[in-house]
Design an enzyme around this catalytic site. Structure first.
Site, PDB file in Angstrom:
ATOM      1  N   ARG A   2      38.349  34.465  49.298  1.00  0.00           N
ATOM      2  CA  ARG A   2      39.649  34.602  48.648  1.00  0.00           C
ATOM      3  C   ARG A   2      40.197  35.979  49.013  1.00  0.00           C
ATOM      4  NH1 ARG A   2      39.718  29.917  48.085  1.00  0.00           N
ATOM      5  NH2 ARG A   2      40.079  28.664  46.187  1.00  0.00           N
ATOM      6  N   GLU A  34      49.692  34.779  48.937  1.00  0.00           N
ATOM      7  CA  GLU A  34      49.916  33.727  49.922  1.00  0.00           C
ATOM      8  C   GLU A  34      51.153  32.918  49.535  1.00  0.00           C
ATOM      9  OE1 GLU A  34      46.300  31.463  50.254  1.00  0.00           O
ATOM     10  OE2 GLU A  34      45.128  33.206  50.875  1.00  0.00           O
ATOM     11  N   HIS A  79      45.368  29.995  55.589  1.00  0.00           N
ATOM     12  CA  HIS A  79      44.454  29.379  54.622  1.00  0.00           C
ATOM     13  C   HIS A  79      44.126  27.944  55.035  1.00  0.00           C
ATOM     14  CE1 HIS A  79      43.075  29.760  50.170  1.00  0.00           C
ATOM     15  NE2 HIS A  79      42.225  29.013  50.868  1.00  0.00           N
TER      16      HIS A  79
END
Length: 328
Positions: free
Chosen positions: A237, A266, A285
């Site tokens: 993360r 993000e 991601h």
């Protein structure tokens, strides 16, 4: 009478049909625009929620007095207030296992792509700037035989170790709360303190969950302990890293390069300094983003929710305290 589920994640027709056999569905295809307002309107009737990438805080969940279960299409559960869910005996489930191998593939793609400068040099070719044989200014770094340091030795960490040890002959060292004798034996790996790992590893890979204990675990002090030739890879993360310290280490040459699939915020802002650094490979991601894995994750989440709403313990229950609070 069927229970009511609010679906805020697209499902394949087959999975939507399966869920519809067990529940009435309110589907919210996008949370942008008026989607969040539609979600709020649907929550008072919801017995179950299924989705991902939405912070479900008390302000939202207070709107759902009938809520029994939340099925997250993810492994990480940092978007959920576990203490709140436990107080209300709301079951939270996730989708481990099914994305392990795919996420480890992504991690190793970042190791290889960063070490061999794949994105940077492919862009040079595409721009028509490859006019002569490459020289030292374009050379990358070997991966085979280099030391792989893994911070967090869970399922994904083990899958990454397998690729490094068996595929590339990499010595493996790892940092986790406890040594894992089975990992040591299988990969000839060595448990180490965080400081030892940072000092020895050629590739430092983050694979641990985001918790209060791991938030900003890697910052200026930790980057200073790494070799100047080290490459940092994050598939965990974004918030396990102090991003400003990472940028500073990359800009100064204190750190050789980074391969990043996750970020503090993000999507990554278009003006992020990370995007102006040639020694960074940044992906959006994509750890579990394959057709096969995302379908498997969604299937797992649907099964979890069906079980929970039927009064049975789902296979991937995150908060057993909520189950206990129901007297089960």
């Amino acid at each position: 009478m069927k229970k009511h589920v609010v679906l805020y994640k697209s499902l394949s027709p087959a999975l939507r049909e399966r869920l519809g056999e067990h529940a009435e569905i309110t589907e919210i295809t996008q949370l942008g625009g008026d989607g969040l307002a539609r979600l709020r309107d649907a929550l008072p009737h919801a017995h179950g929620l299924l989705g991902a990438s939405l912070r479900l805080d008390a302000a939202l969940l207070d709107l759902a007095p009938r809520l029994e279960a939340v099925a997250s299409v993810s492994v990480g559960v940092d978007n959920y207030d576990l203490a709140y869910l436990d107080r209300r005996a709301i079951l939270l489930s996730n989708t481990p296992d099914v994305l392990t191998e795919t996420t480890a593939d992504t991690g190793f793609a970042l190791i290889l792509g960063t070490a061999r400068r794949v994105v940077e040099l492919a862009s040079m070719v595409r721009a028509g700037e490859w006019t002569r044989n490459v020289g030292p200014a374009q050379f990358g770094s070997d991966v085979h035989g280099k030391t792989l340091g893994i911070i967090g030795m869970g399922r994904i960490g083990e899958a990454l170790a397998q690729r490094g040890h068996f595929g590339f002959g990499m010595p493996v060292i790892y940092h986790s709360r406890n040594p894992k004798p089975a990992v040591d034996a299988r990969f000839n790996a060595r448990h180490a303190s965080l400081e030892q790992l940072l000092a020895e590893a050629d590739f430092v890979c983050m694979t641990l969950p985001l918790t209060a204990a791991t938030e900003r675990m890697i910052g200026a002090r930790e980057f200073a302990l790494m070799k100047p030739s080290a490459i940092f890879v994050n598939i965990a993360r974004g918030k396990v890293v102090d991003e400003a310290a990472l940028i500073a280490a990359l800009q100064s040459g204190q750190l050789h390069a980074a391969g990043l699939d996750v970020f503090e915020k993000e999507p990554l802002a278009a003006d992020s300094p990370l995007l102006r650094l040639d020694n960074v490979v940044a992906t959006p991601h994509i750890g579990s983003a394959t057709v096969e894995t995302r379908e498997a994750m969604a299937r797992c989440a649907v099964d979890n929710l069906i079980e929970a709403l039927a009064g049975r313990r789902p296979a991937n229950l995150v908060n057993p305290q909520a189950w206990a609070a129901r007297g089960r």
